[in-house]
Write a protein that holds these residues in place. Structure first.
Motif, PDB file in Angstrom:
ATOM      1  N   ILE A  19       0.806  -1.071  -0.160  1.00 50.37           N
ATOM      2  CA  ILE A  19       0.155  -0.012   0.021  1.00 50.37           C
ATOM      3  C   ILE A  19       0.980   1.200  -0.001  1.00 50.37           C
ATOM      4  N   THR A  20       0.271   2.336  -0.596  1.00 48.13           N
ATOM      5  CA  THR A  20       0.934   3.580  -0.490  1.00 48.13           C
ATOM      6  C   THR A  20       0.490   4.687   0.571  1.00 48.13           C
ATOM      7  N   PRO A  21       1.177   5.501   0.855  1.00 43.96           N
ATOM      8  CA  PRO A  21       0.718   6.464   1.846  1.00 43.96           C
ATOM      9  C   PRO A  21      -0.747   7.151   1.197  1.00 43.96           C
ATOM     10  N   GLU A  22      -0.735   7.506   0.064  1.00 42.73           N
ATOM     11  CA  GLU A  22      -2.031   7.884  -0.572  1.00 42.73           C
ATOM     12  C   GLU A  22      -3.209   7.107  -0.531  1.00 42.73           C
ATOM     13  N   PRO A  46       5.968   0.801  -0.187  1.00 39.98           N
ATOM     14  CA  PRO A  46       6.378   1.993  -0.312  1.00 39.98           C
ATOM     15  C   PRO A  46       6.209   2.954   0.876  1.00 39.98           C
ATOM     16  N   ARG A  47       7.269   3.637   1.076  1.00 39.82           N
ATOM     17  CA  ARG A  47       7.162   4.678   2.326  1.00 39.82           C
ATOM     18  C   ARG A  47       6.270   4.158   3.694  1.00 39.82           C
ATOM     19  N   GLU A  50       5.239   6.447   6.386  1.00 43.01           N
ATOM     20  CA  GLU A  50       4.255   7.305   6.219  1.00 43.01           C
ATOM     21  C   GLU A  50       3.076   6.945   6.125  1.00 43.01           C
ATOM     22  N   SER A  51       2.794   5.735   5.672  1.00 42.39           N
ATOM     23  CA  SER A  51       1.329   4.926   5.786  1.00 42.39           C
ATOM     24  C   SER A  51       0.973   4.786   7.221  1.00 42.39           C
ATOM     25  N   ILE A  52       1.989   4.437   8.019  1.00 42.22           N
ATOM     26  CA  ILE A  52       1.548   3.876   9.520  1.00 42.22           C
ATOM     27  C   ILE A  52       1.247   5.188  10.052  1.00 42.22           C
ATOM     28  N   ARG A  53       1.881   6.456   9.851  1.00 41.65           N
ATOM     29  CA  ARG A  53       1.517   7.526  10.544  1.00 41.65           C
ATOM     30  C   ARG A  53       0.317   8.177  10.077  1.00 41.65           C
ATOM     31  N   ARG A  54      -0.016   8.001   8.664  1.00 39.81           N
ATOM     32  CA  ARG A  54      -1.440   8.587   8.199  1.00 39.81           C
ATOM     33  C   ARG A  54      -2.496   7.725   9.112  1.00 39.81           C
TER      34      ARG A  54
END
Length: 206
Positions: A19-22, A46-47, A50-54
């Motif tokens: 999964i991507t952050p978007e 990918p990143r 950032e996904s976890i943070r979002r």
């Protein structure tokens, strides 16, 4: 913090590999809408931080957000900084269990043998991920539960679908990890929600 209440509510871990952050927040919202509240972002996505943070920012205490494919202590620390509260490994690594517990995280490390299971429980693992479950069987799970401490939560992961879980549940699985059957990169939130709804039915959750 314990994994048990989350599994009691819905014994499914959504493994969002790739999964991507978007896409993280809309896919997470689709899963939560169907009652799947344990979300794992593998670190080979990918990143992933950032996904976890979002996800952690968007869903806070409503969901248990964490990381899978964790392989070293630096990653444990980074997941905690991103707001993750669950650590899942693909392998038996007692030091990573200790590192996660020291940060107040839930630890669900991977194992395949009784020796690995006992070593991880001694380190303080909250639950155990039987991986790869394709290489085991419900009979193996039943035998493991006969010798492990009463109440040990084992989650088979690998090849799990709504159609394959019944014999594992009968053998005593406390929950399951669902990967590519539930989410593949590029899946729309609506598609993920439809699969999550089917999974709820298979789990007897309505």
């Amino acid at each position: 913090m314990s994994l048990a209440p989350w599994l009691d509510a819905c014994p499914a871990v959504a493994i969002l590999r790739g999964i991507t952050p978007e896409d993280a927040e809309p896919v997470g919202a689709a899963l939560l809408a169907e009652g799947l509240t344990i979300l794992e972002v593998p670190l080979n996505s990918p990143r992933p931080m950032e996904s976890i943070r979002r996800l952690a920012t968007a869903f806070g205490e409503r969901a248990l957000i964490g990381a899978g494919t964790v392989t070293n202590e630096e990653e444990v620390a980074a997941v905690a900084r991103a707001g993750g509260r669950l650590m899942v490994t693909p392998h038996a690594a007692p030091p990573l269990v200790l590192a996660a517990r020291a940060r107040g995280m839930i630890a669900c490390p991977g194992f395949f043998t009784p020796a690995e299971a006992f070593s991880l429980l001694a380190a303080g693992a909250d639950a155990l991920k039987l991986f790869p479950a394709e290489g085991a069987s419900p009979a193996v799970l039943r035998a493991l539960l006969a010798v492990l401490p009463r109440g040990t939560a084992i989650l088979p992961v690998g090849g799990m679908t709504a159609e394959t879980i019944a014999p594992w549940r009968a053998a005593g699985a406390a929950g399951f990890g669902f990967g590519s059957w539930l989410y593949r990169p590029g899946d729309t939130p609506d598609a993920v929600r439809a699969k999550a709804r089917a999974l709820r039915g298979a789990l007897g959750l309505g």
